[in-house]
Design a protein around this motif. Structure first.
Motif, PDB file in Angstrom:
ATOM      1  N   GLU A 219       0.903  -1.225  -0.072  1.00 43.66           N
ATOM      2  CA  GLU A 219      -0.008   0.058   0.078  1.00 43.66           C
ATOM      3  C   GLU A 219       0.915   1.148   0.028  1.00 43.66           C
ATOM      4  OE1 GLU A 219      -3.050   0.533  -0.121  1.00 43.66           O
ATOM      5  OE2 GLU A 219      -3.917  -1.149  -0.418  1.00 43.66           O
ATOM      6  N   ALA A 220       0.609   2.256  -0.814  1.00 45.71           N
ATOM      7  CA  ALA A 220       1.307   3.545  -0.917  1.00 45.71           C
ATOM      8  C   ALA A 220       1.304   4.054   0.590  1.00 45.71           C
ATOM      9  CB  ALA A 220       0.816   4.574  -1.916  1.00 45.71           C
ATOM     10  N   PRO A 221       2.340   4.819   1.007  1.00 49.69           N
ATOM     11  CA  PRO A 221       2.400   5.422   2.151  1.00 49.69           C
ATOM     12  C   PRO A 221       1.357   6.311   2.389  1.00 49.69           C
ATOM     13  CG  PRO A 221       4.488   5.533   1.237  1.00 49.69           C
ATOM     14  CD  PRO A 221       3.736   4.949   0.067  1.00 49.69           C
ATOM     15  N   GLY A 222       0.699   6.272   3.440  1.00 49.46           N
ATOM     16  CA  GLY A 222      -0.404   7.098   3.842  1.00 49.46           C
ATOM     17  C   GLY A 222      -1.850   6.551   3.375  1.00 49.46           C
ATOM     18  N   THR A 223      -1.673   5.454   2.860  1.00 52.99           N
ATOM     19  CA  THR A 223      -3.169   4.606   2.380  1.00 52.99           C
ATOM     20  C   THR A 223      -3.285   3.448   3.346  1.00 52.99           C
ATOM     21  OG1 THR A 223      -2.512   5.185   0.170  1.00 52.99           O
ATOM     22  CG2 THR A 223      -4.197   3.352   0.510  1.00 52.99           C
ATOM     23  N   ALA A 224      -4.437   3.468   3.862  1.00 49.52           N
ATOM     24  CA  ALA A 224      -4.988   2.425   4.575  1.00 49.52           C
ATOM     25  C   ALA A 224      -5.128   1.154   3.914  1.00 49.52           C
ATOM     26  CB  ALA A 224      -6.046   2.959   5.849  1.00 49.52           C
ATOM     27  N   SER A 225      -4.643  -0.077   4.392  1.00 47.39           N
ATOM     28  CA  SER A 225      -5.111  -1.209   3.510  1.00 47.39           C
ATOM     29  C   SER A 225      -6.592  -1.671   3.978  1.00 47.39           C
ATOM     30  CB  SER A 225      -4.193  -2.231   3.874  1.00 47.39           C
ATOM     31  OG  SER A 225      -4.571  -3.509   3.213  1.00 47.39           O
ATOM     32  N   PRO A 226      -7.358  -2.218   3.144  1.00 46.08           N
ATOM     33  CA  PRO A 226      -8.789  -2.516   3.547  1.00 46.08           C
ATOM     34  C   PRO A 226      -8.539  -4.027   4.262  1.00 46.08           C
ATOM     35  CG  PRO A 226      -8.322  -2.925   1.225  1.00 46.08           C
ATOM     36  CD  PRO A 226      -7.311  -1.901   1.794  1.00 46.08           C
ATOM     37  N   TYR A 227      -7.329  -4.459   4.057  1.00 49.74           N
ATOM     38  CA  TYR A 227      -7.230  -6.053   4.417  1.00 49.74           C
ATOM     39  C   TYR A 227      -6.364  -6.195   5.849  1.00 49.74           C
ATOM     40  CZ  TYR A 227      -8.686  -6.839  -0.181  1.00 49.74           C
ATOM     41  OH  TYR A 227      -9.241  -7.098  -1.439  1.00 49.74           O
ATOM     42  N   GLY A 228      -6.005  -4.859   6.345  1.00 49.57           N
ATOM     43  CA  GLY A 228      -5.507  -4.903   7.699  1.00 49.57           C
ATOM     44  C   GLY A 228      -4.096  -5.636   7.808  1.00 49.57           C
ATOM     45  N   GLY A 229      -3.950  -6.413   8.955  1.00 48.61           N
ATOM     46  CA  GLY A 229      -2.716  -7.221   9.180  1.00 48.61           C
ATOM     47  C   GLY A 229      -2.775  -8.561   8.594  1.00 48.61           C
ATOM     48  N   PHE A 230      -1.959  -9.655   9.175  1.00 45.22           N
ATOM     49  CA  PHE A 230      -1.919 -10.824   8.705  1.00 45.22           C
ATOM     50  C   PHE A 230      -3.213 -11.535   8.971  1.00 45.22           C
ATOM     51  CE2 PHE A 230      -1.752 -14.958  10.653  1.00 45.22           C
ATOM     52  CZ  PHE A 230      -1.150 -15.759   9.473  1.00 45.22           C
ATOM     53  N   THR A 231      -3.757 -12.083   7.619  1.00 45.69           N
ATOM     54  CA  THR A 231      -4.848 -12.889   7.846  1.00 45.69           C
ATOM     55  C   THR A 231      -4.671 -14.080   6.957  1.00 45.69           C
ATOM     56  OG1 THR A 231      -5.746 -11.718   5.629  1.00 45.69           O
ATOM     57  CG2 THR A 231      -6.434 -10.844   7.821  1.00 45.69           C
ATOM     58  N   THR A 232      -5.563 -15.222   6.914  1.00 45.14           N
ATOM     59  CA  THR A 232      -5.420 -16.483   6.110  1.00 45.14           C
ATOM     60  C   THR A 232      -6.803 -16.557   5.829  1.00 45.14           C
ATOM     61  OG1 THR A 232      -5.023 -18.647   6.165  1.00 45.14           O
ATOM     62  CG2 THR A 232      -6.010 -18.037   8.175  1.00 45.14           C
ATOM     63  N   ASP A 233      -7.144 -17.769   4.834  1.00 44.72           N
ATOM     64  CA  ASP A 233      -8.346 -17.727   4.133  1.00 44.72           C
ATOM     65  C   ASP A 233      -8.495 -19.124   4.258  1.00 44.72           C
ATOM     66  OD1 ASP A 233      -7.015 -18.842   1.850  1.00 44.72           O
ATOM     67  OD2 ASP A 233      -7.134 -17.362   0.680  1.00 44.72           O
TER      68      ASP A 233
ATOM     69  N   GLY B   3      -6.087 -21.788   2.840  1.00 40.55           N
ATOM     70  CA  GLY B   3      -4.849 -21.819   3.357  1.00 40.55           C
ATOM     71  C   GLY B   3      -3.609 -20.867   3.084  1.00 40.55           C
ATOM     72  N   CYS B   4      -4.148 -19.844   2.144  1.00 38.45           N
ATOM     73  CA  CYS B   4      -3.461 -18.784   1.943  1.00 38.45           C
ATOM     74  C   CYS B   4      -3.266 -17.759   2.811  1.00 38.45           C
ATOM     75  CB  CYS B   4      -3.988 -18.305   0.328  1.00 38.45           C
ATOM     76  SG  CYS B   4      -2.586 -17.129  -0.412  1.00 38.45           S
ATOM     77  N   TYR B   5      -2.207 -17.343   3.121  1.00 37.72           N
ATOM     78  CA  TYR B   5      -1.816 -16.260   4.104  1.00 37.72           C
ATOM     79  C   TYR B   5      -1.421 -15.104   3.310  1.00 37.72           C
ATOM     80  CZ  TYR B   5      -1.049 -20.342   7.173  1.00 37.72           C
ATOM     81  OH  TYR B   5      -1.330 -21.496   7.999  1.00 37.72           O
ATOM     82  N   TYR B   6      -1.736 -14.024   4.340  1.00 38.32           N
ATOM     83  CA  TYR B   6      -1.834 -12.590   3.617  1.00 38.32           C
ATOM     84  C   TYR B   6      -1.112 -11.589   4.723  1.00 38.32           C
ATOM     85  CZ  TYR B   6      -5.490 -14.414   0.478  1.00 38.32           C
ATOM     86  OH  TYR B   6      -5.985 -15.320  -0.419  1.00 38.32           O
ATOM     87  N   PHE B   7       0.093 -10.823   4.025  1.00 31.95           N
ATOM     88  CA  PHE B   7       0.782  -9.982   5.010  1.00 31.95           C
ATOM     89  C   PHE B   7       0.830  -8.677   4.269  1.00 31.95           C
ATOM     90  CE2 PHE B   7       2.312 -14.401   4.815  1.00 31.95           C
ATOM     91  CZ  PHE B   7       2.406 -14.717   6.002  1.00 31.95           C
ATOM     92  N   PRO B   8       0.534  -7.793   5.054  1.00 33.79           N
ATOM     93  CA  PRO B   8       1.168  -6.383   4.431  1.00 33.79           C
ATOM     94  C   PRO B   8       2.588  -6.317   4.136  1.00 33.79           C
ATOM     95  CG  PRO B   8      -0.117  -5.889   6.439  1.00 33.79           C
ATOM     96  CD  PRO B   8       0.296  -7.549   6.458  1.00 33.79           C
ATOM     97  N   LEU B   9       3.147  -5.762   3.142  1.00 32.10           N
ATOM     98  CA  LEU B   9       4.460  -5.938   2.621  1.00 32.10           C
ATOM     99  C   LEU B   9       5.157  -5.309   3.733  1.00 32.10           C
ATOM    100  CD1 LEU B   9       6.382  -6.941   0.652  1.00 32.10           C
ATOM    101  CD2 LEU B   9       6.270  -4.698  -0.886  1.00 32.10           C
ATOM    102  N   ASP B  10       4.754  -3.990   4.216  1.00 30.53           N
ATOM    103  CA  ASP B  10       5.627  -3.243   4.948  1.00 30.53           C
ATOM    104  C   ASP B  10       5.656  -4.104   6.662  1.00 30.53           C
ATOM    105  OD1 ASP B  10       3.010  -2.928   6.334  1.00 30.53           O
ATOM    106  OD2 ASP B  10       3.136  -0.891   5.869  1.00 30.53           O
ATOM    107  N   SER B  11       5.271  -5.287   6.691  1.00 29.86           N
ATOM    108  CA  SER B  11       5.377  -6.132   7.751  1.00 29.86           C
ATOM    109  C   SER B  11       6.361  -6.932   7.915  1.00 29.86           C
ATOM    110  CB  SER B  11       4.030  -6.638   8.303  1.00 29.86           C
ATOM    111  OG  SER B  11       3.747  -7.662   7.593  1.00 29.86           O
ATOM    112  N   ILE B  12       7.085  -7.108   6.601  1.00 29.26           N
ATOM    113  CA  ILE B  12       8.120  -7.897   6.442  1.00 29.26           C
ATOM    114  C   ILE B  12       9.419  -7.380   6.560  1.00 29.26           C
ATOM    115  CG2 ILE B  12       8.974  -9.707   4.426  1.00 29.26           C
ATOM    116  CD1 ILE B  12       5.857  -9.876   5.469  1.00 29.26           C
TER     117      ILE B  12
END
Length: 456
Positions: free
Chosen positions: A161-175, A178-187
């Motif tokens: 997500e571009a700086p200053g933009t809130a992601s609609p997906y929040g933090g770490f999630t899964t579905d 069995g796929c895991y989702y991470f904000p790139l800036d948390s890596i």
């Protein structure tokens, strides 16, 4: 020799030995080269994006920390990860971080839609995807979720997500798939030592062609790509005082390493990234011209259609482009007037080039006569490039006559990735790439590329 990634065609041993003996290949991975550049050029600016400036030292630290974060999330040597990002620093950081953990980035143009991305995931068996959460109204995260649900490969999605933009997906999630989702800036994790790897291994996979068809993937090794970018930087006399504008997609072959981003890094210059250049239809030439003025850009690369758009807006933008010393124009014959007009309008040198993801790269030289610069695509980059022009039966044509261009050399891989039947048609038994391009040589030895064979 260390084996290439499964599904790749190696260079024959005698060619490997020759390229090493000639000093073309030097046994250093691209991510390790970045370590050296950080030590050599540490406080100098490596990347510029809007108001953001990233030094070489900071770039290397961010790559180290992202690499450690990727390792913690299960990415490791040999795994493939599709990278589909705009022209932002995160593209560069992500690609080098994946290479640092031994993973193989799969470059994916931003205009690729769901089927194009799914094709890349399927062919490469990619376990990861890095892309924007959303971009210009398109939901990339939902696309990745759909691809993951089809199974069985994609299991880790990293969203930017571009700086200053809130992601609609929040933090770490899964579905449920069995796929895991991470904000790139948390890596981001404390760096750890990384195992050494052979520079003969695949650094990344590069799509050949455009977003309108099914792409074949080109495996580029650390050795061959480092040589190409370094040699191209030397040819255009890049120095640490140069500022390179990425006016084309950062993930494109021409923009990434002809000399592009990697070549600029090799001499300690600065790279200016401009978003909005990823889609041919949406490119903003005015933004590029303003960036030239603002950052005192000295070198850039464009395609003929973009060069024409620069010419159209230059009178109204009225940007100070006096810092430019060289503009590369990649393409084929038929753009002579555009090349000539652009050089006059910008008041700088121009260089024509012919570049393919598969490796062939020819360029005019500084100091070439106007006729060569305006009317040809120059000569091969490497003294060990072998280019032939043949007729429909594969026999050499007389000098000056047109035929299909064949190529092999130290930066021309010997096959596409996981495409044995296609390779049997596209490469000759002795390893020459059939480029599918019509070409002829001028009396002074320069190459004129006329276009695809089917257009003749």
């Amino acid at each position: 020799m260390t084996p290439l990634l499964d599904g790749c065609t190696p260079w024959p041993e005698e060619f490997v030995d020759h390229y090493w003996a000639a000093g073309h290949w030097r046994g250093n991975t691209l991510d390790n080269l970045l370590r050296g550049w950080a030590l050599q050029y540490g406080p100098r600016t490596a990347l510029v994006h809007g108001d953001t400036r990233v030094t070489y030292a900071r770039l290397n630290r961010r790559v180290d920390r992202m690499a450690a974060g990727f390792r913690l999330r299960g990415l490791g040597p040999g795994q493939r990860v599709v990278v589909q990002l705009p022209n932002v620093p995160e593209f560069v950081i992500t690609v080098f971080a994946l290479m640092r953990v031994g993973a193989v980035p799969v470059f994916c143009p931003l205009p690729y839609g769901a089927e194009g991305v799914a094709h890349l995931v399927q062919v490469t068996e990619s376990v990861g995807y890095v892309g924007p959460a959303t971009h210009r109204g398109f939901d990339h995260t939902a696309m990745a979720a759909d691809i993951a649900a089809r199974g069985p490969f994609l299991r880790k999605v990293f969203t930017y997500e571009a700086p200053g933009t809130a992601s609609p997906y929040g933090g770490f999630t899964t579905d449920p798939a069995g796929c895991y989702y991470f904000p790139l800036d948390s890596i981001d994790s404390p760096p750890e030592p990384t195992p050494s790897r052979s520079a003969g291994q695949v650094a990344f996979l590069l799509p050949a062609g455009d977003a309108t068809g099914t792409p074949h993937l080109v495996p580029r090794t650390h050795d061959d790509y480092a040589y190409q970018a370094r040699a191209a930087a030397e040819l255009v006399s890049l120095t640490e005082n140069d500022v390179y504008l990425a006016a084309l997609p950062a993930a494109s072959h021409f923009g990434f390493g002809c000399p592009g981003i990697v070549g600029t890094f090799s001499v300690g210059g600065a790279v200016v990234l401009i978003e909005g250049q990823e889609d041919r239809e949406d490119r903003d030439p005015a933004a590029c011209l303003r960036a030239v003025e603002r950052e005192r850009v000295t070198v850039t690369s464009v395609e003929p259609d973009l060069a024409q758009r620069w010419l159209e807006v230059l009178p109204t933008v009225r940007a100070d482009v006096s810092s430019l010393r060289l503009v590369q124009i990649g393409g084929a014959q038929g753009h002579r007037s555009t090349v000539e007009r652009l050089g006059h309008a910008l008041g700088c040198g121009v260089q024509q080039a012919f570049a393919m993801a598969e490796g062939p790269l020819t360029l005019t030289r500084p100091g070439d006569p106007d006729e060569a610069v305006l009317g040809t695509q120059g000569r091969p980059l490497s003294p060990d490039d072998q280019l032939h022009i043949v007729d429909a039966d594969g026999k050499p044509v007389p000098h000056g006559e047109s035929g299909e261009l064949l190529a092999r050399g130290p930066h021309v891989p010997r096959g596409h990735y996981r495409a044995p039947e296609h390779n049997a048609r596209t490469f000759t038994p002795d390893g020459y790439l059939r480029t599918g391009r019509l070409a002829h040589r001028t009396p002074d030895g320069n190459l004129v590329v006329s276009g695809p064979l089917e257009e003749t």
